[in-house]
Scaffold this active site. Structure first.
Site, PDB file in Angstrom:
ATOM      1  N   THR A  53       0.880  -1.180   0.000  1.00  0.00           N
ATOM      2  CA  THR A  53       0.000   0.000   0.000  1.00  0.00           C
ATOM      3  C   THR A  53       0.913   1.224   0.000  1.00  0.00           C
ATOM      4  OG1 THR A  53      -0.064   0.384   2.390  1.00  0.00           O
ATOM      5  CG2 THR A  53      -1.603  -1.256   1.521  1.00  0.00           C
ATOM      6  N   ASP A  54       0.331   2.400  -0.134  1.00  0.00           N
ATOM      7  CA  ASP A  54       1.153   3.617  -0.111  1.00  0.00           C
ATOM      8  C   ASP A  54       1.866   3.753   1.233  1.00  0.00           C
ATOM      9  OD1 ASP A  54       0.522   4.220  -2.667  1.00  0.00           O
ATOM     10  OD2 ASP A  54      -1.097   5.622  -2.155  1.00  0.00           O
ATOM     11  N   CYS A  55       1.185   3.354   2.323  1.00  0.00           N
ATOM     12  CA  CYS A  55       1.815   3.510   3.639  1.00  0.00           C
ATOM     13  C   CYS A  55       2.621   2.279   4.065  1.00  0.00           C
ATOM     14  CB  CYS A  55       0.753   3.854   4.676  1.00  0.00           C
ATOM     15  SG  CYS A  55      -0.751   2.885   4.549  1.00  0.00           S
ATOM     16  N   TYR A  56       2.354   1.137   3.452  1.00  0.00           N
ATOM     17  CA  TYR A  56       3.103  -0.109   3.742  1.00  0.00           C
ATOM     18  C   TYR A  56       3.569  -0.708   2.413  1.00  0.00           C
ATOM     19  CZ  TYR A  56       1.194   0.191   8.456  1.00  0.00           C
ATOM     20  OH  TYR A  56       0.876   0.600   9.715  1.00  0.00           O
TER      21      TYR A  56
END
Lengths: 406, 135
Positions: free
Chosen positions: A138-141
């Site tokens: 994901t964008d954050c992970y």
């Protein structure tokens, strides 16, 4: 005169508490009478050490750099799958989980050499464990794969959390069929070849507090060699079964959900176990102190093996097909003698739960309390008891609707 | 009177030799076959107990030694890992010879190597791999 837990704790702190095991209290009650014994004894300690399949542990293994979210992805500890349906780096491994590549029972009977129970034992033993995790990114992970050795001492949290432990009484398993069967109660020889039982009997925690007068949510316990707590009733808690006049259930009844810090526990009291043809599990050591608040509680705690009855159940037909009926009732004194009689036949018995280890746990807990190292807790809520109207339900299967999810 | 328990590993070409017959007939020994795994043209294994006068047992052993077969004392191959045993007594009713035994109070399990016939039933039963047999 009735006592309170607060008063007992004061005596424990001063090193003056009178603590006896659930075995020792029997003789004491017989010698002094239950009234006098109840006045003298502050705490009775219990113990049990047996396979308990509804066990497991959750971990937070710390964030990777860059970050990965195994939540919704996959995770494996020594090839054994762990559940990932939580936040980024929290996982839960169940005692009965087995590696995807294990042949299971495809070559019958399967050996089930390694699984979740063994992973927990290895971690507690301080061994490095191989961790492989995947995320979808994901964008954050952004990271999608992690592969590393982990050690319990490096984990942020490692918590044993067992949804069902400490069964109050259990069946005695036999096999009426003409072939060997492999069950969670062990290998059962044909035509009543052997009988296996699984309870510490007179030392077992819930058999010493049969109506859950003192053991409740928040009760501090010996768990896996460390300190744990009763956090809820266990799954399948079924207090409404038939009981003896003394309140002791004559078939499986109450259960406990327990948890505690895995980092403080010991591989001596948490052991992976392999049952041929059945699977993997975790053998858990539990000891529960019973505060002797009044004579009634002491009378319960002084229960003897001969007063605890269990049902002999056929595991070739009756158990798997959920057919009611017991082949007879035996008591734990008979079971521990090594032979019982069923349908007129003498059968040798084998224990699955270790009485010798249950005794060690009760002794160890007794010593901790005597030293002032273990204080009792007041339960914040009691468990549903015999009068709570709990019903034990089978699954009511209903056909799936074909239109669903279209 | 002397007793000796041995594990014989037989190469395929010796499978059809009357070894037990020879031990009885030529060496005047009592032979108990504790376990046998013999299939034509395959390596076989025979677990036997020889009993008789010391000199006869020794002569029988010398005969076996001359056969180019592998000979091991039975007890050497069986390990009972006491540290792994939780003394649950699960194995006790399965053991056909009483080698796995529980004491009077039913608390502690013990293992008597001399009674073990290496049937391996306990290996399937014990959840903690306490008994190990290496042939």
């Amino acid at each position: 005169m009735a006592k309170t837990i607060k008063e007992i704790n004061e005596r424990i702190k001063k090193g003056k508490a009178v603590v006896v095991t659930a075995e020792e209290v029997i003789e004491l009650a017989e010698k002094k009478g239950t009234k006098k014994a109840a006045q003298e004894v502050d705490v009775v300690t219990t113990g049990t050490f047996g396979p308990m399949c509804s066990s497991g542990a959750y971990f937070n293994f710390g964030h990777t750099k860059p970050r990965i979210k195994v939540g919704g992805g996959t995770s494996f500890l020594n090839n054994v799958p762990a559940y990932t349906g939580f936040a980024a780096v929290d996982i839960y491994i169940g005692a009965t989980a087995i590696p995807d590549g294990d042949p299971r029972n495809s070559v019958f009977p399967g050996e089930f050499n390694y699984g979740g129970g063994h992973v927990i034992e290895d971690l507690v033993n301080g061994k490095d464990v191989a961790f492989v995790g995947t995320g979808y990114g994901t964008d954050c992970y952004p990271r999608k794969h992690v592969e590393t050795l982990i050690n319990i001492k490096d984990l942020n949290e490692a918590v044993l959390f067992n949804p069902r432990n400490g069964y109050q009484n259990y069946n005695v398993a036999v096999n009426l069929s003409d072939k060997v069967i492999y069950t969670y109660m062990g290998m059962l020889q044909p035509r009543l070849g052997n009988a296996n039982y699984c309870s510490a009997g007179q030392l077992s925690p819930l058999l010493n507090d049969p109506l859950y007068k003192t053991i409740g949510i928040g009760t501090r316990i010996f768990l896996g060699g460390g300190i744990g707590y009763v956090v809820w009733n266990g799954t399948q808690h079924n207090p409404g079964v038939k009981r003896t006049p003394g309140g002791v259930p004559t078939s499986p009844a109450g259960t406990l959900a327990v948890m505690g810090d895995l980092k403080q526990m010991s591989p001596q009291w948490l052991k992976g176990a392999s049952f041929t043809g059945y699977g993997v599990t975790l053998t858990v050591g539990i000891g529960i102190p019973i505060p002797i608040l009044n004579e009634e509680i002491l009378v319960h705690a002084a229960v003897k093996d001969e007063d605890i009855k269990a049902q002999v159940v056929d595991y070739s037909q009756s158990y798997p097909q959920v057919q009611p009926g017991s082949l007879g009732e035996v008591n734990y004194s008979q079971l521990k003698s090594g032979t019982i009689e069923v349908n007129g036949k003498k059968i040798n018995t084998g224990g699955i739960s270790s009485y010798a280890k249950a005794r060690e746990i009760a002794q160890s807990l007794k010593q901790s309390i005597e030293k002032g190292a273990f204080l009792l807790t007041e339960p914040v809520a009691l468990l549903p008891s015999a009068d709570a109207g709990v019903t034990f339900k089978l699954l009511n299967e209903r056909p799936l609707r074909k239109t669903r999810g279209k | 009177m002397k007793k000796k328990r041995v594990v014989l590993t037989l190469p395929p070409d010796l499978i059809e030799q009357p070894i037990v017959y020879n031990l009885i007939k030529n060496h005047d020994l009592m032979v108990s076959i504790l376990r046998a795994n013999i299939t034509p043209k395959e390596q076989g294994r025979l677990v036997i107990e020889l009993s008789g006068e010391k000199r006869k047992v020794d002569a029988g052993m010398a005969y076996l030694a001359g056969l180019e077969i592998e000979i091991q004392p039975l007890a050497q191959d069986i390990k009972w890992h006491e540290d792994r045993c939780i003394h649950c007594t699960f194995c006790v009713p399965t053991c056909p010879t009483g080698a796995l035994h529980r004491d009077e109070e039913g608390l502690q399990v013990s293992f008597n190597k001399d009674k073990c016939i290496a049937c391996e039933l306990c290996i399937k039963v014990c959840p903690y791999n306490v008994v190990e047999i290496q042939f």
